[in-house]
Scaffold this motif. Structure first.
Motif, PDB file in Angstrom:
ATOM      1  N   GLU A 185       0.828  -1.203   0.000  1.00  0.00           N
ATOM      2  CA  GLU A 185       0.000   0.000   0.000  1.00  0.00           C
ATOM      3  C   GLU A 185       0.864   1.255   0.000  1.00  0.00           C
ATOM      4  N   SER A 186       0.244   2.366  -0.362  1.00  0.00           N
ATOM      5  CA  SER A 186       0.954   3.643  -0.338  1.00  0.00           C
ATOM      6  C   SER A 186       1.434   3.950   1.070  1.00  0.00           C
ATOM      7  N   GLN A 297      -0.737  -1.178  -6.688  1.00  0.00           N
ATOM      8  CA  GLN A 297      -1.832  -1.893  -7.318  1.00  0.00           C
ATOM      9  C   GLN A 297      -1.629  -3.401  -7.204  1.00  0.00           C
ATOM     10  N   ASP A 298      -2.710  -4.147  -7.358  1.00  0.00           N
ATOM     11  CA  ASP A 298      -2.659  -5.603  -7.374  1.00  0.00           C
ATOM     12  C   ASP A 298      -2.353  -6.037  -8.809  1.00  0.00           C
ATOM     13  N   LEU A 299      -1.066  -6.260  -9.111  1.00  0.00           N
ATOM     14  CA  LEU A 299      -0.675  -6.584 -10.487  1.00  0.00           C
ATOM     15  C   LEU A 299      -1.183  -7.956 -10.912  1.00  0.00           C
ATOM     16  N   GLY A 300      -1.333  -8.876  -9.953  1.00  0.00           N
ATOM     17  CA  GLY A 300      -1.882 -10.182 -10.297  1.00  0.00           C
ATOM     18  C   GLY A 300      -3.282 -10.048 -10.862  1.00  0.00           C
ATOM     19  N   ARG A 301      -4.103  -9.242 -10.207  1.00  0.00           N
ATOM     20  CA  ARG A 301      -5.468  -9.020 -10.694  1.00  0.00           C
ATOM     21  C   ARG A 301      -5.451  -8.194 -11.974  1.00  0.00           C
ATOM     22  N   LEU A 302      -4.515  -7.241 -12.067  1.00  0.00           N
ATOM     23  CA  LEU A 302      -4.435  -6.384 -13.246  1.00  0.00           C
ATOM     24  C   LEU A 302      -4.105  -7.192 -14.494  1.00  0.00           C
ATOM     25  N   GLN A 303      -3.209  -8.181 -14.369  1.00  0.00           N
ATOM     26  CA  GLN A 303      -2.883  -8.981 -15.553  1.00  0.00           C
ATOM     27  C   GLN A 303      -4.012  -9.951 -15.899  1.00  0.00           C
TER      28      GLN A 303
END
Length: 480
Positions: A185-186, A297-303
């Motif tokens: 998280e930020s 960001q959640d890169l797993g979900r983004l991909q």
């Protein structure tokens, strides 16, 4: 600045043909970025050399006078089994290949006709060696329970076992040149981890950071790869890109999840091939830096949703460091509070204030959406207005929205919060009574606040008198 050597331990070339040794040395540097090479044309020199030096990998010609490649392979297997050995030969002979593999060769290649496959095999062998060293460092760290280089982590204030394990992992992967993905998280300290990786892995090399969120495709290419003179209108002079500036060090790409598909492809090619071209240029250049990327960001979900290329995702997360939120390591709140109080006092030229004992309890009840960065801002705000010896909690309550007397305006405001998705309470199938709900809510607030009624009132969004009135009402009802 002296040129950074890769790999850290040299690649040993052994062949009785000096011309081949020169050619392979140039090829390794040009096409694989491998510039730490030792070339021996006399195989009799190998044994005494190994007694004095460690190597990352050995490439050995099979047919040589005095000492054959097979004999050297047996020497490595007997005395240096941790070193991958690649055997090279002038002819493709299946029996020889099988015999070498049985003796422990990492791979077997025919000279001159398999240059690309050979380079790929060398990179695989080096990567395997890096993984073995990382595993060894991890094992050593967990066995000793201590960091090997605690000074590198001096800026990371923690007593969390969870974060200590992450630090040990960071130490283990620091020497690798593979990409690192830092998520969290930020405000959790992603850039701090990237700087620690730089400090441990390539302290003599440069540190170059860029926030890629605001870069469109053209700006991304120009920023990273630079341009040649005349590449576009206004390009009156050539300009180096950040990839070239970061040679021998770390290129930190922040907000990596914001890249467009076109920019993602350019980054993938850079990571995959280790090569790039400046905008408007026709000559390929070799990159000699390590990429550390960060995102909240959640890169797993983004991909999975198509926002990030799957191949780039797995390239970036060759090594993955995920930083826990501050609320997931509440044991760090007191030590961070003490550290920031001292830091803020020095900056404002004040004596370090003494926090009230209830402050730790108050902070432990807050979820800190801004994490460590938010706690630091709270402390600096409180110290800036501090006048007495004892620190007031008013600035913290104000930042947390817990001022006494700040009551909710009833069901209308609660309904707005639920509609915005900020706070939604899950109810059981059979709804509790108002009295049951009030009693349980007050009991939970009491548990979290350690019974401190001022903190309880702030958590519940009511004033102290209103809380006392509700407590008295519950007590009176319990008497009947």
């Amino acid at each position: 600045m002296s040129k950074v050597l890769y790999p850290a331990l040299p690649v040993l070339l052994v062949d009785d043909e000096p011309a081949w040794l020169r050619s392979m040395t140039i090829s390794l540097a040009r096409h694989a970025g491998i510039n730490n090479v030792v070339a021996l044309s006399d195989p009799r020199e190998v044994a005494p050399f190994l007694e004095e030096h460690r190597v990352a990998l050995a490439l050995i010609d099979y047919t040589m006078p005095h000492v054959s490649g097979e004999e050297l392979l047996e020497l490595f297997g007997r005395n240096y089994p941790e070193v991958p050995v690649i055997i090279l030969t002038g002819r493709d002979q299946a029996e020889t290949a099988v015999r070498c593999m049985k003796l422990g060769a990492f791979d077997y290649y025919v000279k001159t006709v398999e240059d690309e496959r050979l380079l790929a095999g060398i990179q695989r062998a080096l990567r395997l060696g890096e993984l073995q060293q990382e595993n060894l460092r991890l094992q050593e760290g967990y066995m000793t329970g201590e960091l090997a280089s605690p000074e590198a982590f001096s800026g990371l204030i923690t007593r969390s076992d969870r974060l200590l394990k992450i630090c040990k992992y960071v130490e283990a992967i620091a020497a690798s040149r593979q990409p690192v993905l830092v998520t969290g998280e930020s405000g959790t300290g992603k850039e701090l981890i990237a700087r620690i990786l730089h400090k441990l892995g390539s302290p003599q090399g440069p540190w170059v950071a860029v926030d890629v969120a605001g870069l469109d495709d053209d700006m991304f290419a120009d920023t990273l790869f630079g341009h040649v003179k005349g590449a576009f209108t206004g390009a009156e002079q050539p300009r180096k890109g950040l990839v070239e500036e970061a040679a021998g060090g770390v290129l930190f790409l922040d907000e990596i999840g914001s890249l467009s598909q076109s920019s993602q492809l350019k980054l993938l090619r850079l990571i995959q091939d280790g090569e790039y071209r400046p905008v408007g240029g026709d000559r390929t250049r070799r990159s000699e830096m390590r990429i550390v990327a960060a995102t909240n960001q959640d890169l797993g979900r983004l991909q999975e949703t198509g926002g990030l290329r799957r191949d780039l995702y797995y390239r970036l997360r060759t090594h993955h460091v995920h930083l826990p939120a501050l609320r997931q390591r509440p044991e760090d709140i007191p030590v961070l509070l003490d550290f920031f109080l001292g830091e803020a006092a020095r900056e404002f030229h004040k004596n370090k204030p003494t926090p009230p004992p209830e402050l730790d309890i108050l902070l432990s009840t807050y979820h800190f959406p801004g994490n460590v960065r938010e706690l630091r801002a709270m402390v600096y705000d409180a110290v800036s207005t501090h006048r007495t010896r004892k620190l007031s909690m008013d600035a913290f309550k104000r930042a947390m929205g817990r001022e006494e007397g700040r009551e909710l305006s009833g069901m209308v405001e609660a309904g707005v919060e639920a509609a915005q998705g900020e706070r939604v309470v899950a109810f059981p199938q059979e709804l509790p009574s108002i009295r049951e709900l009030t009693s349980q809510l007050i009991a939970e607030a009491s548990r979290r606040s350690g019974g401190n009624q001022s903190i309880m009132a702030g958590m519940l969004g009511i004033s102290r008198p209103a809380l006392n009135k509700r407590l008295k009402k519950l007590d009176d009802e319990d008497e009947f």
